[in-house]
Design a protein around this motif. Structure first.
Motif, PDB file in Angstrom:
ATOM      1  N   ASP A   1      -0.153  -0.792   8.534  1.00  0.00           N
ATOM      2  CA  ASP A   1      -0.220  -1.976   7.976  1.00  0.00           C
ATOM      3  C   ASP A   1      -0.690  -2.935   8.919  1.00  0.00           C
TER       4      ASP A   1
ATOM      5  N   THR B   1       1.616   0.045   3.170  1.00  0.00           N
ATOM      6  CA  THR B   1       2.647  -0.229   2.339  1.00  0.00           C
ATOM      7  C   THR B   1       1.994  -0.749   1.053  1.00  0.00           C
ATOM      8  N   THR B   2       2.691  -0.072   0.041  1.00  0.00           N
ATOM      9  CA  THR B   2       1.893  -0.566  -1.521  1.00  0.00           C
ATOM     10  C   THR B   2       2.244  -2.261  -1.725  1.00  0.00           C
ATOM     11  N   GLY B   3       1.210  -2.633  -2.076  1.00  0.00           N
ATOM     12  CA  GLY B   3       1.144  -4.056  -2.484  1.00  0.00           C
ATOM     13  C   GLY B   3       0.377  -5.009  -1.308  1.00  0.00           C
ATOM     14  N   THR B   4       0.531  -4.399  -0.247  1.00  0.00           N
ATOM     15  CA  THR B   4       0.028  -5.170   0.782  1.00  0.00           C
ATOM     16  C   THR B   4      -1.586  -5.059   0.660  1.00  0.00           C
ATOM     17  N   THR B   5      -2.471  -5.949   1.556  1.00  0.00           N
ATOM     18  CA  THR B   5      -3.785  -5.827   1.441  1.00  0.00           C
ATOM     19  C   THR B   5      -4.185  -5.636   3.127  1.00  0.00           C
TER      20      THR B   5
ATOM     21  N   SER C   1      -8.267   2.426  -0.742  1.00  0.00           N
ATOM     22  CA  SER C   1      -8.009   1.362  -1.493  1.00  0.00           C
ATOM     23  C   SER C   1      -8.553   0.167  -1.368  1.00  0.00           C
TER      24      SER C   1
END
Length: 413
Positions: free
Chosen positions: A54, A72-76, A122
């Protein structure tokens, strides 16, 4: 010539993983990077390892993953920077690497990155410098829904397969040898659709004989071709290919530009078929629509005859439709098409959705008046919004068993 790219290397500021006795940085447990980390030795994430990035991860050597590499899913956040110090870098392993953002920056050797694993992006991929070669190493570059790239040029692209998942328009960052030669698709219908592209800087005639062609195809590009595969989904998409003076034979992109079409190798028919297309000389692009029921596969550019075989004359398309009952441009008019009754006319919106389709156009009032057609996927008999549409006309001459296709932009106001 491309603009010079400059990066400042921050090697002295990094926090390094500890090295084991054989010169590897090994992770067999759980490691989460939220700051700046990196390694001058090979990074090897073992089968028991979970590496969550991250933060900012600098990779100066090979990178292997047999466990879990993710963010971490949902992070940018989460940047993986592939920056070579010693030569080419292997990106390997048995499990896919899930990166958010990534950067390819290695000018020591070409191809700089040997991709034998799968890398899923992503966020954004920065092709700063260095070719990613998965063609010779068996890997795959994947761009997820929402992902994109920049800085692609002749010195930095993917030499091999690139898959795009999702419902967004996409320009494949693909090339071969030292040539970046993208292909692009319009927005698929759903986020679960997927398309895979690859470019070949070689003569397609070796595998797909240029003597096996539709009668109206006069010349096929013998220097290059693309493969575009429908990996998942059932969407119409607009396919765009380009010509380039460095790769494309001059005879292909000479005037008149109306004769430049996209052609596809039809496996069932064992020949090249005309898929139509609109050539834009300012961008050097040729665009056509690919029906979801049509086999995908091998595509390239070609020149075709623009004279319709059924009447010996061309047709004139009036591409403005103004639905206001003033008797001017109230319908989509194609002068001369009634002389070729074995025809099919389809109209698509900018997302590749078919809004009108008919056969025997211009017979018994059978014309497009700016309303959707009940037999297709848009709302029945609903007036379409103003804007730019794409028409596609196919005419078959039964006497010669030949088919002519032409297409273009239609303006609805």
């Amino acid at each position: 010539m491309k603009n010079k790219k400059i990066h400042i290397r921050l090697l002295g500021t990094l926090l390094f993983f500890s090295l084991n006795s054989i010169g590897q940085t090994t992770n067999q447990g759980v490691f989460t990077n939220i700051g700046v980390s990196g390694s001058v030795a090979e990074i090897n994430n073992l089968a028991t390892g979970t590496l969550t990035n991250d933060g900012d991860l600098y990779v100066y050597n090979h990178y292997n993953n047999d466990g879990v590499v993710t963010f971490t899913t949902g992070t940018t956040t989460g940047m993986t920077r592939m920056r070579g110090l010693l030569g080419s870098q292997n990106i390997s392993g048995s499990n896919v690497m899930r990166w958010f953002d990534c950067e390819f920056d290695n000018n020591l050797v070409q191809p700089a990155f040997h991709l034998s694993n799968e890398v899923s992006v992503s966020g954004t991929a920065d092709f700063f410098q260095g070719i990613v070669d998965n063609d010779n190493f068996g890997g795959l570059m994947i761009f997820e829904n929402g992902a994109n790239h920049f800085n692609v040029d002749d010195d930095s692209f993917v030499d091999g397969f690139v898959r795009k998942n999702g419902n967004e328009a996409f320009r494949f960052p693909i090339g071969d040898g030292s040539q970046y030669r993208y292909a692009s698709i319009s927005e698929p219908n759903t986020s679960t659709d997927a398309f895979t592209g690859k470019y070949f800087f070689e003569d397609s005639n070796v595998l797909y004989p240029h003597t096996n062609v539709d009668p109206n195809i006069t010349l096929i590009d013998n220097a290059e071709y693309w493969t575009i595969e429908k990996t998942a989904g059932n969407s119409n998409v607009f396919l765009t290919l380009t010509w380039d003076e460095d790769t494309t034979p001059t005879a292909i992109y000479s005037t008149p530009y109306e004769e430049i079409h996209i052609v596809r190798w039809d496996v069932a028919l064992n020949k090249w078929v005309d898929e139509g297309g609109i050539a834009d000389a300012s961008t050097k692009e040729v665009t056509t629509v690919i029906n979801p029921l049509t086999d995908y596969g091998v595509f390239t550019l070609a020149r075709v005859r623009i004279i319709l075989p059924c009447n010996g004359n061309g047709v004139v398309v009036h591409n403005l439709v103004s639905v206001n009952d003033d008797t001017f441009n109230d319908v989509f008019t194609i002068d001369g098409i009634e002389e070729c009754p074995n025809n099919k006319v389809a109209i698509y919106n900018r997302w590749g959705v078919k809004v009108f389709e008919t056969t025997a156009y211009n017979s018994a009032g059978n014309v497009f008046k700016g309303y959707s057609d009940a037999r297709v996927t848009y709302k029945d008999k609903e007036k379409l919004p103003d804007g730019t549409y794409f028409y596609f006309v196919e005419i078959t001459d039964e006497a010669t068993d030949s088919t002519s296709k032409f297409s273009g932009y239609l303006f609805l106001n």
